[in-house]
Write a protein that holds these residues in place. Sequence first.
Motif, PDB file in Angstrom:
ATOM      1  N   LEU A   1       5.586  -1.021  -2.808  1.00 46.07           N
ATOM      2  CA  LEU A   1       3.991  -0.863  -3.253  1.00 46.07           C
ATOM      3  C   LEU A   1       3.635  -2.424  -3.760  1.00 46.07           C
ATOM      4  O   LEU A   1       2.408  -2.829  -3.333  1.00 46.07           O
ATOM      5  N   PRO A   2       4.298  -3.187  -4.352  1.00 44.74           N
ATOM      6  CA  PRO A   2       4.029  -4.567  -4.622  1.00 44.74           C
ATOM      7  C   PRO A   2       3.639  -5.469  -3.081  1.00 44.74           C
ATOM      8  O   PRO A   2       2.497  -6.260  -3.197  1.00 44.74           O
TER       9      PRO A   2
ATOM     10  N   ILE B   1      -6.630   2.829   0.486  1.00 45.11           N
ATOM     11  CA  ILE B   1      -6.777   1.442   0.851  1.00 45.11           C
ATOM     12  C   ILE B   1      -8.322   1.293   1.543  1.00 45.11           C
ATOM     13  O   ILE B   1      -8.518   2.292   2.242  1.00 45.11           O
TER      14      ILE B   1
ATOM     15  N   THR C   1      -2.634  -5.778   1.393  1.00 41.28           N
ATOM     16  CA  THR C   1      -4.194  -5.463   1.192  1.00 41.28           C
ATOM     17  C   THR C   1      -5.082  -6.524   1.009  1.00 41.28           C
ATOM     18  O   THR C   1      -6.211  -6.819   1.530  1.00 41.28           O
ATOM     19  N   LYS C   2      -4.663  -7.404  -0.198  1.00 36.95           N
ATOM     20  CA  LYS C   2      -5.499  -8.581  -0.372  1.00 36.95           C
ATOM     21  C   LYS C   2      -5.553  -9.667   0.430  1.00 36.95           C
ATOM     22  O   LYS C   2      -6.625 -10.207   0.978  1.00 36.95           O
TER      23      LYS C   2
ATOM     24  N   PHE D   1       2.231  -1.209  -8.946  1.00 38.89           N
ATOM     25  CA  PHE D   1       2.288  -2.291  -8.008  1.00 38.89           C
ATOM     26  C   PHE D   1       3.269  -3.762  -8.706  1.00 38.89           C
ATOM     27  O   PHE D   1       2.931  -4.793  -7.990  1.00 38.89           O
TER      28      PHE D   1
ATOM     29  N   GLU E   1       0.121  -4.103  -1.898  1.00 38.61           N
ATOM     30  CA  GLU E   1      -0.821  -4.826  -2.474  1.00 38.61           C
ATOM     31  C   GLU E   1      -1.186  -6.256  -1.991  1.00 38.61           C
ATOM     32  O   GLU E   1      -2.312  -6.379  -1.819  1.00 38.61           O
ATOM     33  N   GLN E   2       0.042  -6.960  -1.665  1.00 42.33           N
ATOM     34  CA  GLN E   2      -0.452  -8.455  -1.396  1.00 42.33           C
ATOM     35  C   GLN E   2      -0.947  -8.304   0.238  1.00 42.33           C
ATOM     36  O   GLN E   2      -1.848  -9.151   0.339  1.00 42.33           O
TER      37      GLN E   2
ATOM     38  N   GLN F   1      -8.833  -3.609  -0.603  1.00 42.24           N
ATOM     39  CA  GLN F   1      -8.564  -3.324  -2.137  1.00 42.24           C
ATOM     40  C   GLN F   1      -7.424  -1.919  -1.944  1.00 42.24           C
ATOM     41  O   GLN F   1      -7.672  -1.113  -1.004  1.00 42.24           O
ATOM     42  N   ILE F   2      -6.803  -1.693  -2.763  1.00 41.87           N
ATOM     43  CA  ILE F   2      -5.738  -0.721  -2.888  1.00 41.87           C
ATOM     44  C   ILE F   2      -5.762  -0.223  -4.182  1.00 41.87           C
ATOM     45  O   ILE F   2      -5.807  -0.687  -5.314  1.00 41.87           O
ATOM     46  N   SER F   3      -5.612   1.192  -4.456  1.00 40.08           N
ATOM     47  CA  SER F   3      -5.549   1.807  -5.691  1.00 40.08           C
ATOM     48  C   SER F   3      -5.075   3.286  -5.519  1.00 40.08           C
ATOM     49  O   SER F   3      -4.695   3.491  -4.577  1.00 40.08           O
TER      50      SER F   3
END
Length: 245
Positions: free
Chosen positions: A213-214, A240, A220-221, A196, A217-218, A226-228
């Motif tokens: 992917l970064p 997600i 999702t936030k 990420f 993540e942004q 949350q993302i993993s």
Amino acid sequence: QKIVSKLAILTHSNVMFYASIKKSLQVVGTSMCVYSIPVLHNLTVEQIKYAIMKAETEFALKNQKANKAELTETLESNLEEINKLTELTAMLLELSQTENKLALEDKSFNLTELISELVRERKAEARVKMNCPEHINIPLHHTATRELCAILLDNSLKHSPKNSVVKICIIPSKQNITVNFINDGTISQQTLPHVFERFFRGNQQTKGYGLGLPLAEQLTKALGGQISVSTSKNSTIFTISLPIL
């Protein structure tokens, strides 16, 4: 002649529209340090879409043998892309004005249908197997959710064997929606902590900027979720979890 005239107007409109899109995204990029690089990545992606849209329109204008049905199809396709670009720009501007948070929307949409549409757009029906309830209506931000799912779908298709199956599972609960994107690719343990990070590319032979992917993540936030990612010898799972209350 009327259709050709409309296409000529559309070509000019596309140029003006794209210029406004580019300016808006640049404003967002400079006003949001956390989003500046992902936004530039999005701009690059939209440049490609715009170039295709522009080429289609110009070709239709020059093609004297094109019939009304073909010209209408070009107009409808371009209008659809313009609408998506408009929504993407509005979402990024909203993020810049709301401290990187996106509120739940009053109008719900079907998440299963949204992901199915993304699969159809990529002509990936043969590779994607969906294990999802038929109707999953959620009140999340539609454009952000679409962009998030698109990134994870593209990543799964890109980083797995060409003829392998990508599985998408939606698991609903009272308070959250969990979506798993499962592919047959693997990520090394050395790479896993960095997936990420901006500009990081675990596989240097794969085309890309290391920014998808970064941005996922942004987003999702921003959606409050949350993302993993987890990986094994045979598969990789991006998960997600998004709040729906």
